[in-house]
Design an enzyme around this catalytic site. Structure first.
Site, PDB file in Angstrom:
ATOM      1  N   CYS A  12      28.276   9.230  58.817  1.00 56.63           N
ATOM      2  CA  CYS A  12      28.642   9.845  57.662  1.00 56.63           C
ATOM      3  C   CYS A  12      30.350   9.939  57.781  1.00 56.63           C
ATOM      4  O   CYS A  12      30.627  10.430  58.809  1.00 56.63           O
ATOM      5  CB  CYS A  12      27.966  11.299  57.412  1.00 56.63           C
ATOM      6  N   HIS A  31      30.753   3.544  50.379  1.00 54.84           N
ATOM      7  CA  HIS A  31      31.064   4.741  51.072  1.00 54.84           C
ATOM      8  C   HIS A  31      29.813   5.682  50.958  1.00 54.84           C
ATOM      9  O   HIS A  31      29.649   6.516  50.057  1.00 54.84           O
ATOM     10  CB  HIS A  31      32.205   5.519  50.542  1.00 54.84           C
ATOM     11  N   CYS A  37      26.738  16.807  53.243  1.00 50.58           N
ATOM     12  CA  CYS A  37      27.933  16.826  52.835  1.00 50.58           C
ATOM     13  C   CYS A  37      28.395  16.673  51.299  1.00 50.58           C
ATOM     14  O   CYS A  37      29.149  17.195  50.903  1.00 50.58           O
ATOM     15  CB  CYS A  37      28.739  15.512  53.736  1.00 50.58           C
ATOM     16  N   CYS A 183      61.821  73.368   4.537  1.00 53.90           N
ATOM     17  CA  CYS A 183      63.347  73.693   4.725  1.00 53.90           C
ATOM     18  C   CYS A 183      64.209  72.419   5.175  1.00 53.90           C
ATOM     19  O   CYS A 183      63.650  71.429   5.475  1.00 53.90           O
ATOM     20  CB  CYS A 183      63.655  74.713   6.101  1.00 53.90           C
TER      21      CYS A 183
END
Length: 460
Positions: A12, A31, A37, A183
């Site tokens: 591997c 590959h 994995c 006021c």
């Protein structure tokens, strides 16, 4: 031979362990990596987000793409779910004919092929939205108007208008002050504490009985005659008028939104409990109660349309008085019809749910509600058509004024004088002499003075 490795095992490239060749996996290159994995590699990529859809071979010198089949074959169920979700998202976001439903919490995607002027789409969740701008469905109002209206509702401009219209700046620190007593003697908040006259904004130390006392200011009146406060008062009056105009349209827009939400709630309640109760009480199949659902669906749709007409009205140019008058006439007619339908569906149905109404009375109610639904639909269809045509029916002010005068009271204009232009504005006559309200489908014959569909009085 001792120490010799089985030729059926290969190394591997990640963990550097030897595994049987049938347990090794590769994408479209040479590959090979072990399943553990591969699984860890894919899991990390999936956890990182949608970038896993463009996953490449783990070998740093290789750019071969990793296919969906390999990933879905190796990863665990949770990772499969996430990966499929990313695939769906990618399809929707890259497809011009697909969109996610904008309703909060909805995970549906919609495929739609736009064509013509109608852009309204209904999701399976029940949400209606505009395909073009993804806002709530707003036909017949254009997307640009909706965008401006939503932006205005969320912007700070109206807050500033309110401040300008209802407050004055302190002459010393310039902070806006709202007058909450009678006021004219105003004292700014700490740390300023400046005392001044509300009318002329002069220092209060220069005021007293000789200037008009606490409730008036002779100095202000004199300066006003000289024109010293004209610009300030003009700006304040413009802000107040602008605020009042916006408030008028916004309140009605929001009110119809609330009414629409309540109608949706009432429709849901009708479908859950009331239909079954009415079916049992009057011994009627569900198919004969569809008119109630149709009425409520029409109410929801009309509330939506009516809501957006107020956004349309707000942006209608003030100098187009004739078009504005015609718009308000159409809007008023549609709103009157809707209120009549809504009241009938909301209140009269309760008498048949809770009272001792007979089947004969219920039949009359069904005829009335179905008729009002049809009438209201016609009114709103006319309103929508007029808006989508840009109120093109407005040719001159005389024609519009004639129409409004003939129908402003909400009455059908059935008249024996067929040559009258005002009468033709809202009534139809066939070859047999049957008179119709233009918005209804039932004939008025004989000497009846009301339309048998909408029950409005005619003008003779």
């Amino acid at each position: 031979m001792t120490g010799q490795r089985d030729i059926r095992e290969i190394k591997c490239g990640i963990c550097l362990e030897y595994h049987r060749i049938e347990t090794m996996q590769a994408c479209c290159c040479d590959h090979y990596f072990c399943q553990s994995c591969w699984r860890a590699y894919a899991h990390t990529a999936i956890c990182d987000g949608p970038g896993c859809l463009s996953l490449r071979c783990p070998n740093p010198d290789c750019n071969a793409a990793v296919g969906d089949e390999l990933i879905l074959k190796l990863v665990l169920e949770e990772d499969k779910r996430k990966y499929r979700h990313y695939i769906t998202r990618s399809y929707v976001e890259e497809n011009r004919r697909a969109k996610w439903c904008p309703a909060p919490g909805c995970e549906y995607a919609i495929e739609f092929t736009p064509g013509g002027d109608i852009q309204d789409v209904t999701c399976n969740c029940g949400h209606n939205f505009c395909w073009n701008c993804s806002e709530e469905a707003h036909r017949p109002v254009e997307c640009v108007t909706v965008e401006r209206w939503i932006l205005k509702n969320s912007a700070e401009s109206e807050n500033m208008n309110w401040i300008l219209a209802n407050s004055k700046p302190c002459p010393k620190c310039k902070r806006p002050i709202e007058k909450n007593l009678g006021c004219m003697h105003i004292t700014c908040t700490p740390p300023c504490k400046f005392e001044f006259c509300w009318l002329c904004l002069g220092a209060w130390s220069e005021h007293g009985e000789r200037t008009g006392g606490f409730y008036a200011c002779n100095r202000y009146e004199a300066e006003k005659k000289e024109g010293k406060h004209d610009e300030t008062e003009r700006r304040r009056e413009m802000a107040k008028n602008s605020l009042e105009r916006y408030t008028h349209y916004y309140e009605r827009w929001a009110s119809n939104e609330q009414s629409k939400a309540k109608a949706l709630s009432d429709l849901k309640q009708l479908q859950i409990t009331q239909l079954e109760k009415l079916s049992d009480k009057h011994s009627l199949p569900m198919s004969q109660l569809k008119f109630l659902v149709e009425a409520w669906l029409q109410i929801v749709e009309c509330r939506r349309v009516l809501k957006w007409t107020y956004a349309y009205g707000y942006y209608l140019p003030e100098n187009e008085a004739t078009k504005k008058q015609f718009f308000e006439y159409l809007q008023g007619q549609a709103e009157t019809a809707l209120e009549r339908l809504h009241q009938c569906a909301e209140k009269e149905v309760k008498a048949h749910l809770d009272g001792d109404a007979s089947n004969v009375t219920f039949t009359d109610f069904r005829t009335k509600l179905a008729g009002l639904t049809s009438v209201t639909k016609n009114y709103f269809q006319r309103l929508v058509d007029a808006f989508e045509n840009g109120l093109a029916e407005v040719k001159d002010s005389t024609a519009v004024n004639t129409t409004v005068q003939a129908s402003v009271k909400g009455k059908c204009s059935r008249s024996k004088a067929s040559s009258s232009r005002s009468n033709n504005a809202s009534r139809v006559v066939d070859d047999e002499g049957h008179w119709y309200c233009r918005h209804c489908t039932f004939a008025n014959t004989g000497c009846s003075t009301t339309c048998s569909m909408c029950h409005l009085e005619t003008m003779i």
